[in-house]
Motif scaffolding. Sequence first.
Motif, PDB file in Angstrom:
ATOM      1  N   SER A  36     -12.257   3.719  -5.330  1.00 47.37           N
ATOM      2  CA  SER A  36     -11.275   4.527  -4.624  1.00 47.37           C
ATOM      3  C   SER A  36     -11.753   5.971  -4.637  1.00 47.37           C
ATOM      4  CB  SER A  36      -9.897   4.415  -5.285  1.00 47.37           C
ATOM      5  OG  SER A  36      -8.922   5.081  -4.515  1.00 47.37           O
ATOM      6  N   CYS A  84      -7.246  -4.563  -6.179  1.00 50.40           N
ATOM      7  CA  CYS A  84      -7.374  -4.326  -4.742  1.00 50.40           C
ATOM      8  C   CYS A  84      -6.954  -2.882  -4.480  1.00 50.40           C
ATOM      9  CB  CYS A  84      -6.512  -5.302  -3.937  1.00 50.40           C
ATOM     10  SG  CYS A  84      -6.538  -5.008  -2.144  1.00 50.40           S
ATOM     11  N   HIS A 100      -6.553   0.586  -2.168  1.00 50.52           N
ATOM     12  CA  HIS A 100      -6.234   0.810  -0.762  1.00 50.52           C
ATOM     13  C   HIS A 100      -5.768   2.249  -0.563  1.00 50.52           C
ATOM     14  CE1 HIS A 100      -5.664  -0.533   3.281  1.00 50.52           C
ATOM     15  NE2 HIS A 100      -4.363  -0.268   3.298  1.00 50.52           N
ATOM     16  N   LYS A 109      -3.159   4.391   2.096  1.00 49.18           N
ATOM     17  CA  LYS A 109      -2.143   4.280   3.137  1.00 49.18           C
ATOM     18  C   LYS A 109      -1.395   5.591   3.227  1.00 49.18           C
ATOM     19  CE  LYS A 109       1.431   1.155   4.892  1.00 49.18           C
ATOM     20  NZ  LYS A 109       2.167  -0.098   4.658  1.00 49.18           N
ATOM     21  N   TYR A 146      -7.080  -6.799   2.048  1.00 50.59           N
ATOM     22  CA  TYR A 146      -6.536  -6.329   3.322  1.00 50.59           C
ATOM     23  C   TYR A 146      -7.414  -6.798   4.481  1.00 50.59           C
ATOM     24  CZ  TYR A 146      -2.862  -3.203   1.585  1.00 50.59           C
ATOM     25  OH  TYR A 146      -1.712  -2.695   1.026  1.00 50.59           O
ATOM     26  N   GLY A 172      -6.938  -2.527   7.646  1.00 45.01           N
ATOM     27  CA  GLY A 172      -6.133  -2.035   6.541  1.00 45.01           C
ATOM     28  C   GLY A 172      -4.645  -2.145   6.737  1.00 45.01           C
ATOM     29  N   LEU A 224      -1.951  -7.399   4.554  1.00 46.57           N
ATOM     30  CA  LEU A 224      -2.312  -7.718   3.176  1.00 46.57           C
ATOM     31  C   LEU A 224      -2.169  -9.220   2.928  1.00 46.57           C
ATOM     32  CD1 LEU A 224      -2.989  -6.785   0.262  1.00 46.57           C
ATOM     33  CD2 LEU A 224      -0.527  -6.480  -0.098  1.00 46.57           C
TER      34      LEU A 224
END
Length: 931
Positions: free
Chosen positions: A355, A397, A399, A401, A444, A448, A451
Motif C-alpha cells: 500500500s 487485501c 485497497h 477508495k 478486487y 477496483g 470485491l
Amino acid sequence: MSLSRDLLFLIRQFCKDENLHKTAHMLEKETSFYFDMNYFEELVLSGNWSEVEAYLSSFTTPDSNEYSIKMYFEIRKQKFLEALDRQDLALALDILLKDLKCFASSNEHLYKEMAWLLTMEDFRKHHSLSTYGDIISARRRLMDEVKALLEANPHFRRKIKLPNMETTRLRRLINQSLNWQHSQCGRSECVPQINSLLFDHKLVTSEAIKDSTNAFRIFSRMPVDKVVSQTNVPVQSQNLDVNCPEDLPGKVERCMDMSSLPTSMDFHPLKGTLLLVGNINGETELWDVRSEIDYNQNPQISVNRVLWSPDGSIFGVAYSKQIVQLYCYHATGNYIEKQLEIDAHLGGVHDLAFSSPYDQILVITCGEDKLIQVWDSMTGSKQYTCEGHGSPVYSLCAHLKEDIHFVFSTSTNGEIKAWMFDNDNTGPRVALDAPGHSCMRMAYSADGKRLFSCGTNEDGDSYLVEWDDTEGSITQSYHGLSKSSAAIVQFSTSRNRFLVAGDEHLLKFWEMDNVKILVSLDADGGLPAKPYVCFNKEGTLLAVFADDSKIKILANDIGTQLLQTLPSGSVDSTGRPCRSSGKICRLLYTNAGNGILALAADGIHLFWKWPGNGYNDYGQATTNRPPCLWHPKTGSIMVNDLNNDPYQIVSPCFALSKNDSYLVSASGGMVSLFNIVNFEKVRRCLLPPPTATCMAFYPPDNNLVAIGMDDSTVLIYNVRDSELMTRLSGHLKRISGLAFSNSLKVLVSAAVDSQIIVWDTITWEKKKSISMQISVGWWLPSETSETVIQFHKDQLHFLAIHETQLAMYESRSLERIRQWNTRDFCARISSGTFSCDNQLVFVVMRDGIVMILSALDLSPRFRIDPSAYLPPSSGHHVYPVVIAAHPQKSNQFALGLSNGDVIVVEPHESEGKWTILPPFHNGPGNRIIID
C-alpha cells in the motif's frame, strides 16, 4: 466514442431511475475529459486547421507552456506553408501577420526567415525546406511531431489514453442494469427481459432492507463493536453463453517444470509474461513464460506467498518461518536484487500486501501470531501493529477508495476485519464473519469497484461470493463449488469480467454478473484437487499449478500471440538474459586503455575489454581486433536505479576511479557505487529528489566524489562512508559539467544555463564565475543543452563544450582564449573531448559528422562523414551520441551510438588513413566470463 453515446441514449430514454441518470452524467463527463487522438489526427490530416485549434483550445492555449507554444507554432507554420504551396500569397501573408506574429518576439530571426519565403518562387529551395515533399506527407510528419509534444505536455497528462471499452460492453451494461433492477423488484419470480427497461418496477419495502448497523464502516473512522454474520444472498441471473468465450484463456500453451513443488505465484502487473513463483523448498523463481527461462533462484525456507507491488518495481516473499524478504526487480535486465529482510512475526508469515499512503510504499504482513504488521519497504522500519484477530491471520487485501488507504484481513476462523493506516489505535474499522466462517482470500476486480472472496471452512464447504464493500453485505453467491473439500479453494479475477477457481481437478470459470458456472476445463488433465490459479493483469494468460511440480500456462488468442513473441532481447547460451537495448548515453576508456565502459539509457553498464595476447601484449584497445563483453561468472550486471517520471529530464552520468576498480554512476535514481572487478553494487546513496546529473572523482582521494545535482547544487561526497562533506551553492540551473585541477586546487563546474564557476578545493569557497557567450536567434540553446568541462593536461586551461560552441578558458582569470562555434553548420555539437596528448579535439555533431580540430587554435583539420563508420544497414535512425578519447593513443577515439553499439576509430599506422573497427554490440556475441 459512439459506444458511449449509444449507452447514454438508452439510459436517458428508457430508465427513469435517478442513480442511472447520475451514472450517465458521470460517464459523459469522464469521456469528455480525454483527448481523442484519432479524432485529432483526422482533423490534422484533412487540413481542417480551424477545428484543430478549436479542439486544442479545450485543453491548452498557445502560451500555456513550451510544449503548447511549439505545438501551435508547428500547426500554424504548416498552414502557412500550404498556402505558399498553393501560390495563395494573400492567404500566406494573412497567416504570417495574424497567426504567426505572436511567436516573433521569442524568435525574431525565424519570423524574418518565414517572411522571406513569401519572396521565393518555390519555398522548397530554402535549405531547411528542401525535404518538404507533398502536403499529405508533410501533414503526417507534423502529426508525428505534435503527437510527441502532446505526450510530453503536462496539460495532457493522463488525458490522452481513452478508457478501454470492449465491443460487448454495451450489451453487458444493459444486462447489469436488468439484474440490478430485478434484484430491487418485489416480484422476484419475474424473469428479466430487455423490454422491462421500458417501465419502472415496484421496489421492495423498507422492512426488507437489512439494518444499516450491518454496514461496512470503512470511511467512518469509528470502530465497529458488533460482529455480523452474513448469509448467502444470490442474485438471480440468466446464463449471457455455455460455450467458452474467445477471450477466456482456455488453451494450454506452456507446461513448465519447476525445481520443486510450487506454493505461490503472481504475474507482474506490467509485464504480462513475467511470472514470480515461490515453492516448497524456499526458492523464489522469476520466469518469462514465453521462453520458459528461470531468471533467478534464491533458496531459503519454504515460501507461503509471493506478491508484486502495484508498479512491479519490487516484490515480497513471505516464508513459513518468521522472515519476509523484499527484492528490487530491474526490468531492463530481467534480474532481481535483494533489498531487505525483515524478522516479521513469531511463527510463519501467511500473506503480504503493498500500500502507498502518504507517498511511501508500505509492505503489510500477517502471520501465525495473529498480528498484522506494517513496514517501510525502503528501510524495513515498523510503522504500525494491528491487533484484534482471535486466530492466525490468513490473508490480506489492500485497497484505495476515495483517497483512503485501507486493508482487509481474514483469519483462519473466518473473521474479516478492515484497518486504516493511522496511530490512534482505535482497532479495526470493520468486523464481519466470512460466509460459513470460511478461511478465505479477498480480491478486487481490475477497476477496483467490485470485491470478491473465495475460501473453504472446516467442514469442507467452499464459498465464492461478491460483496458490497460499502454496506458489508453479500450481493452474489456463485454456484458450482464442491462440498467436503480437504483444501482451501484458491481463486483469481480477470479484468472486470471473469472469475476462476481451482476445484475438483478442474478450472471453473464464472462471469462476474452470472452466478452459474460459465465453463469448466481440465487443462489437458494432471491438475491437483485444488490447484492454485493466477490470471495476468490483461486476462490473456492463466497460470495453474499441475501435478509433478509443473505450472501450466493457458492462453486466449491474444495470449497465444504474446507467447509466440521473443522476450525483449536475446538470451545467450548460458541462459543469461539480454544486457541492454538502450542508446549509449555516456562513454569512457579505462585509465589503463584496455577497455571501454558505457552507460546505456536503460541504466545498464556495458564493459568491453581487449584481453592481452601475442599480438596485443598489453591488452590495449585497438581496431585490429574486436573486444569482448565482460561479465562475472555469476552473470551479474551493473544496473542503475531509474527514474520513472516521464516528464523529468534525466541526465545519466558516471565516473571511474584512477585504479579502474570502482565506478560511481546514476541514471535519475539513487547514486550507485560498483566494484567493476566483480560487478558488485557496493552501496547506494542519495535518494532523489534531487537527482545526480554529473560527477567527478577528487584526484587526491578516490573516496571523495563531486556530484552535480539537478537542483543546481554540487555535493562533495565520501562514497566509502556515505557521508556528505559539503554542499556548494551558486548555480541557478541543473549542473552539467565538473572537472578538477589538482595543480591549481580548484573545481570547475558548469550548468545548463552556461554559467561556469571556479571553486577552491581547500576551503570549497566560490572564487570566480562567468557565463559563456551564446549566440542568439536560431542558435539559442535548447532546454536540454549541457555544458561539459574538461581540463587540458597543463591543468591551467580547460575546454568548455556546449552544443553551440567549443571555448578554451584560462582557469585563474576565466578569460576566454579561443572559440569555435557551429553557426555555419547545419547541426549542433553532440559531444566532444581532448585527445590524450591535448593536440586535438574530437567533436561529434548531431548529424553524425565527426570533426577533428587542432587544440591550438580550434581550427578544423579532418572531417569524417557518418557513411564512413556506420554500416549501410544501420539506416538513418542510428546516430552517434557520445565520444571518448583513448588515454594513451592520441589518434584513437570511440563513438557510442543510439542503438547501443560502440565504434572505435584510429588512423592506420602505416598508411596514415583512418581505420574503423566495425560496431561491437552488447548482445550475446563474443563474451569473456571473469571470476
